[in-house]
Design a protein around this motif. Structure first.
Motif, PDB file in Angstrom:
ATOM      1  N   LEU A 168       0.851  -1.190   0.000  1.00  0.00           N
ATOM      2  CA  LEU A 168       0.000   0.000   0.000  1.00  0.00           C
ATOM      3  C   LEU A 168       0.883   1.235   0.000  1.00  0.00           C
ATOM      4  O   LEU A 168       1.872   1.291   0.729  1.00  0.00           O
ATOM      5  CB  LEU A 168      -0.907   0.027   1.240  1.00  0.00           C
ATOM      6  N   GLN A 169       0.527   2.220  -0.818  1.00  0.00           N
ATOM      7  CA  GLN A 169       1.285   3.462  -0.815  1.00  0.00           C
ATOM      8  C   GLN A 169       0.737   4.407   0.250  1.00  0.00           C
ATOM      9  O   GLN A 169      -0.390   4.252   0.742  1.00  0.00           O
ATOM     10  CB  GLN A 169       1.257   4.104  -2.204  1.00  0.00           C
ATOM     11  N   PHE A 170       1.547   5.387   0.590  1.00  0.00           N
ATOM     12  CA  PHE A 170       1.224   6.289   1.696  1.00  0.00           C
ATOM     13  C   PHE A 170      -0.141   6.946   1.538  1.00  0.00           C
ATOM     14  O   PHE A 170      -0.886   7.108   2.508  1.00  0.00           O
ATOM     15  CB  PHE A 170       2.322   7.354   1.814  1.00  0.00           C
ATOM     16  N   ASN A 171      -0.463   7.334   0.314  1.00  0.00           N
ATOM     17  CA  ASN A 171      -1.739   8.026   0.088  1.00  0.00           C
ATOM     18  C   ASN A 171      -2.949   7.107   0.236  1.00  0.00           C
ATOM     19  O   ASN A 171      -4.084   7.572   0.258  1.00  0.00           O
ATOM     20  CB  ASN A 171      -1.754   8.662  -1.308  1.00  0.00           C
ATOM     21  N   GLU A 172      -2.721   5.808   0.366  1.00  0.00           N
ATOM     22  CA  GLU A 172      -3.823   4.858   0.479  1.00  0.00           C
ATOM     23  C   GLU A 172      -4.154   4.499   1.925  1.00  0.00           C
ATOM     24  O   GLU A 172      -5.213   3.922   2.185  1.00  0.00           O
ATOM     25  CB  GLU A 172      -3.478   3.565  -0.272  1.00  0.00           C
ATOM     26  N   LEU A 202       6.129   4.542   4.177  1.00  0.00           N
ATOM     27  CA  LEU A 202       6.492   5.883   4.617  1.00  0.00           C
ATOM     28  C   LEU A 202       7.828   6.337   4.039  1.00  0.00           C
ATOM     29  O   LEU A 202       7.949   7.471   3.552  1.00  0.00           O
ATOM     30  CB  LEU A 202       6.535   5.940   6.146  1.00  0.00           C
ATOM     31  N   ALA A 203       8.830   5.479   4.073  1.00  0.00           N
ATOM     32  CA  ALA A 203      10.158   5.857   3.583  1.00  0.00           C
ATOM     33  C   ALA A 203      10.131   6.146   2.080  1.00  0.00           C
ATOM     34  O   ALA A 203      10.737   7.122   1.617  1.00  0.00           O
ATOM     35  CB  ALA A 203      11.168   4.754   3.896  1.00  0.00           C
ATOM     36  N   VAL A 204       9.453   5.309   1.315  1.00  0.00           N
ATOM     37  CA  VAL A 204       9.374   5.521  -0.135  1.00  0.00           C
ATOM     38  C   VAL A 204       8.658   6.832  -0.436  1.00  0.00           C
ATOM     39  O   VAL A 204       9.094   7.618  -1.293  1.00  0.00           O
ATOM     40  CB  VAL A 204       8.665   4.328  -0.817  1.00  0.00           C
ATOM     41  N   TYR A 205       7.578   7.092   0.274  1.00  0.00           N
ATOM     42  CA  TYR A 205       6.831   8.333   0.059  1.00  0.00           C
ATOM     43  C   TYR A 205       7.683   9.561   0.394  1.00  0.00           C
ATOM     44  O   TYR A 205       7.734  10.526  -0.367  1.00  0.00           O
ATOM     45  CB  TYR A 205       5.566   8.322   0.910  1.00  0.00           C
ATOM     46  N   GLU A 206       8.360   9.520   1.525  1.00  0.00           N
ATOM     47  CA  GLU A 206       9.167  10.664   1.936  1.00  0.00           C
ATOM     48  C   GLU A 206      10.345  10.899   0.996  1.00  0.00           C
ATOM     49  O   GLU A 206      10.653  12.042   0.644  1.00  0.00           O
ATOM     50  CB  GLU A 206       9.677  10.464   3.364  1.00  0.00           C
ATOM     51  N   PHE A 207      10.995   9.824   0.580  1.00  0.00           N
ATOM     52  CA  PHE A 207      12.188   9.972  -0.253  1.00  0.00           C
ATOM     53  C   PHE A 207      11.846  10.539  -1.625  1.00  0.00           C
ATOM     54  O   PHE A 207      12.529  11.436  -2.128  1.00  0.00           O
ATOM     55  CB  PHE A 207      12.906   8.633  -0.406  1.00  0.00           C
ATOM     56  N   PHE A 208      10.789  10.022  -2.241  1.00  0.00           N
ATOM     57  CA  PHE A 208      10.435  10.450  -3.599  1.00  0.00           C
ATOM     58  C   PHE A 208       9.457  11.624  -3.611  1.00  0.00           C
ATOM     59  O   PHE A 208       9.203  12.210  -4.659  1.00  0.00           O
ATOM     60  CB  PHE A 208       9.869   9.281  -4.399  1.00  0.00           C
ATOM     61  N   GLY A 209       8.888  11.941  -2.459  1.00  0.00           N
ATOM     62  CA  GLY A 209       7.992  13.076  -2.377  1.00  0.00           C
ATOM     63  C   GLY A 209       6.624  12.850  -2.975  1.00  0.00           C
ATOM     64  O   GLY A 209       5.932  13.793  -3.380  1.00  0.00           O
ATOM     65  N   GLY A 210       6.213  11.605  -3.034  1.00  0.00           N
ATOM     66  CA  GLY A 210       4.897  11.290  -3.593  1.00  0.00           C
ATOM     67  C   GLY A 210       4.785   9.824  -3.922  1.00  0.00           C
ATOM     68  O   GLY A 210       5.585   9.000  -3.465  1.00  0.00           O
ATOM     69  N   THR A 211       3.795   9.483  -4.736  1.00  0.00           N
ATOM     70  CA  THR A 211       3.596   8.086  -5.109  1.00  0.00           C
ATOM     71  C   THR A 211       4.637   7.656  -6.143  1.00  0.00           C
ATOM     72  O   THR A 211       5.250   8.485  -6.812  1.00  0.00           O
ATOM     73  CB  THR A 211       2.190   7.867  -5.689  1.00  0.00           C
ATOM     74  N   VAL A 212       4.810   6.354  -6.258  1.00  0.00           N
ATOM     75  CA  VAL A 212       5.780   5.795  -7.202  1.00  0.00           C
ATOM     76  C   VAL A 212       5.072   4.811  -8.122  1.00  0.00           C
ATOM     77  O   VAL A 212       3.952   4.378  -7.850  1.00  0.00           O
ATOM     78  CB  VAL A 212       6.930   5.082  -6.454  1.00  0.00           C
TER      79      VAL A 212
END
Length: 248
Positions: A168-172, A202-212
């Motif tokens: 699940l991505q952060f926005n979900e 959380l780490a993926v969202y913070e590092f890339f600044g959004g969804t991937v």
């Protein structure tokens, strides 16, 4: 080893990248270099190494980084499966199984092993060298974020950084609940009733600044002069990926 279908996406990504590497990667060489952070018993190692052999005529190398030591700690034993994993690590069974698996798969000739914690090993590797970096080590937030930061320095322009277990991505998810539980290995979102790895989300969202860009929990982003961009291959579709032979 993750969901089997994810390996199909991993292999397909290598195929597409090898076809397009002259367009994306600056000063591209014939060899294709992959860095894998977290190898366990070798499932993804074999997937990527077989793809190099199949789609790049065996020209390249995979560097496998793993400590093959306990990473959960007693305070993070959340499931019976964690206890089984801990015992297998302490007995050295997983590392021996890894060696057996890559030999049996016929890929040990292009696999270089770096046994140690990623936080210690990655700073010793060459900068802007790798075509693709796969992150699947510790899933705790601070560890994932550090692996992302260290990996970005090692990836060449045009290369791809990717990873596993982004269910699940952060926005979900419930952001407040995640913030309170980010140090858990796994978590169940209260609204969606789905299990996921909060540290990865959380780490993926913070590092890339959004969804991937992601497919069934496997995610990837491309490094460019202007930052990071999503992977948009139309061929990255479940109907077009093939499960690697060692997992059939």
């Amino acid at each position: 080893m993750g969901r089997v279908v994810r390996h199909g996406y991993m292999s397909k990504l290598i195929e597409l990248e090898c076809k397009q590497k002259s367009s994306y990667a600056k000063a591209s060489k014939d060899e294709y270099f992959v860095l894998e952070i977290g190898s366990w018993a070798g499932g993804s190692t074999i997937t990527f190494a077989e793809a190099i052999k199949k789609f790049n005529k065996g020209k390249g190398k995979l560097i496998a980084v793993d400590a093959w030591q306990s990473f959960h700690g007693n305070e993070h034993i959340e499931k019976p499966s964690h206890l089984i994993m801990e015992k297998a690590l302490k007995d050295g069974k997983i590392f021996n199984l890894f060696l057996h698996n890559i030999r049996s798969a016929g890929v040990s000739d292009i696999v270089e092993i770096k046994k140690g914690w990623s936080r210690d090993v990655l700073p010793t590797l060459p900068k802007e060298f790798f075509d693709l970096i796969f992150i699947d080590g510790s899933h705790f937030y601070k560890d994932v974020l550090l692996d992302l930061k260290n990996s970005a320095l090692l990836l060449k322009d045009g290369g791809v950084i990717c990873g596993d277990d982004l269910e699940l991505q952060f926005n979900e998810v419930d952001a407040d609940f995640l913030a309170q539980s980010k140090d858990n290995d796994t978590l169940r979102d209260p609204a969606l009733k789905k299990d996921y790895h909060p540290g990865v989300s959380l780490a993926v969202y913070e590092f890339f600044g959004g969804t991937v860009s992601s497919w069934k929990g496997f995610w990837a982003m491309r490094k460019t002069d202007n930052g990071w961009e999503k992977i948009n291959y139309s061929e990255m579709d479940e109907s077009k990926v093939e499960i690697p032979k060692h997992l059939k």
